[in-house]
Design an enzyme around this catalytic site. Structure first.
Site: not given
Ligand code: AMP
Length: 396
Positions: A198, A377
């Protein structure tokens, strides 16, 4: 930076805030001791100087008061083996028992206190609780970077009771050195790679990096909010409608500051969120209805790898795709490999954040990266440009 290096611990009692929040098996054996092993250099330096060591940590998230499953008693045996010494244990972290054990501690001896979070005063940052902890020792050492972003009693508040005898242990010092290398005397070009799910959770990092990096690569699910803000069709890809404006603002700020914002041109799209889904390559800005982008495409992976390999400083946080599913892990893998190659040619690289670190470990590339941060974090907040209470309490 005030570290334990310049201090002689001979005949001193050192109270060290460590991170012994280790995973335990069902029968309460340590199943992964990396955090214990990581703390050994600091403990051993103090013992070697002729000091004694009092260790304090949290374990798990006890709700209210003591819970057997979260007792640090479970790690005494393992810790004793690793230190090759008999570790004493106090069944509480404040009160009569720890005070008496601490008072009778001799040079070379080690005492482990019970879980700090059995007292709600710990996370509340209670001053009188911090003072009680402080009364156990002559010196305070913080070596728990993972909790440095919290103003807890043992991580920050306690430092005021050691105006001249507070310092960082080796682990924290290494984390700070690593992250500071990104921001001072930075070798150019500096490329930051930000991925993950996100935009909303990465805005502050993006904003802070815009002032420092020459190039920012945006991948993962968050790229689609940028693609849509540019007017592209993203099909069923992950989108944060409320952040389209933010994406536009970030683009505008990048332009104003002359920072290259690179968003992958092609992606791997799937017809459902599953490793068994049908998948194919697609233009990132023209995804068919019913399909969703789950990884960066082959061309983008190649182009971005070239940018990474031409960089002298690299920071990576967040996977390029849904790397947990094999079919959508290629983009993350190629970025990780490009960072390893760049590092091999002399670049400084820092990888941080649970998923990117997991990817690096999975690919067995950890020893090819200059610094792999375990801060989670705390590291993210530091990269956001925030002052961490645990760091400020010692550095001022
Ligand atoms: P974050 O904790 O914000 O760094 O997000 C990590 C997560 O983002 C991982 O579990 C990935 O599977 C997910 N992610 C990466 N690329 C995508 C995508 N194109 N669509 C959905 N989820 C994603």
């Amino acid at each position: 930076m005030r570290t334990i290096d310049g201090y002689n611990f001979s005949n001193k009692k050192a109270l060290i805030r460590v991170d012994f929040n280790v995973p335990l098996t069902d029968d309460f054996k340590v199943s992964d001791d990396s955090r214990i092993v990581a703390a050994l250099p600091t403990i051993n330096k103090i013992l070697k100087d002729g000091g004694s060591v009092i260790l304090m940590s949290h374990l798990g998230r006890p709700k209210s008061g003591p819970e057997y499953k979260f007792s640090l008693r479970h790690i005494v045996e393992h810790l004793s083996e690793k230190l090759n010494a008999d570790v004493k244990f106090a069944g509480d972290c404040v009160g009569k028992e720890p005070s008496e054990l601490a008072a009778s501690l001799k040079p070379g001896e080690v005492l482990l206190l019970e879980n700090l979070r059995f007292h709600k005063e710990e996370t509340k940052g209670d001053e009188s609780f911090a003072r009680k902890l402080a009364s156990l020792a002559d010196v305070y050492v913080n070596d728990a970077f993972g909790t440095a972003h919290r103003a807890h009693a043992s991580t920050a508040i306690i430092a005021q009771y050691f105006p001249n005898d507070k310092m960082f242990g080796y682990l924290i010092a290494k984390e700070l050195e690593g992250i500071n290398k990104l921001f001072s005397n930075t070798q150019k070009p500096f490329t930051a790679i930000i991925g993950g799910a996100k935009v909303s959770s990465k805005i502050e990092i993006l904003n802070n990096l815009l002032d420092k990096a020459d190039c920012i690569i945006i991948g993962g699910g968050m790229m689609f909010t940028f693609v849509k803000a540019r007017g592209g069709n993203v099909g069923n890809s992950l989108i944060e409608e409320d952040y389209l404006d933010v994406a536009e603002e970030i683009e505008a700020k990048a332009k104003r500051l002359g920072v290259k914002l690179l968003i992958p041109e092609d992606v791997v799209v799937a017809d459902s969120f599953s490793n068994d889904a049908n998948f194919k390559n697609s233009d990132a800005s023209n995804i068919e209805a019913g399909w969703m982008g789950l990884d960066i495409g082959e061309k983008s992976a190649r182009d971005l790898s070239r940018v990474i390999e031409d960089s002298k400083t690299i920071m990576w946080n967040g996977p390029m795709g849904v790397f947990e599913m094999e079919n959508f892990a290629k983009g993350t893998k190629s970025v990780a490999e490009a960072i390893a190659r760049a590092t091999d040619s002399g670049a400084f690289s820092l990888v941080g954040g649970g998923d990117s670190v997991a990817a690096i470990n999975q690919l067995k590339l950890a020893d090819k990266i200059s610094f792999v941060s375990t801060g989670g974090g705390a590291m993210l907040e530091y990269l956001e440009g925030k002052v961490l209470p645990g760091i400020k309490a010692i550095s001022g």
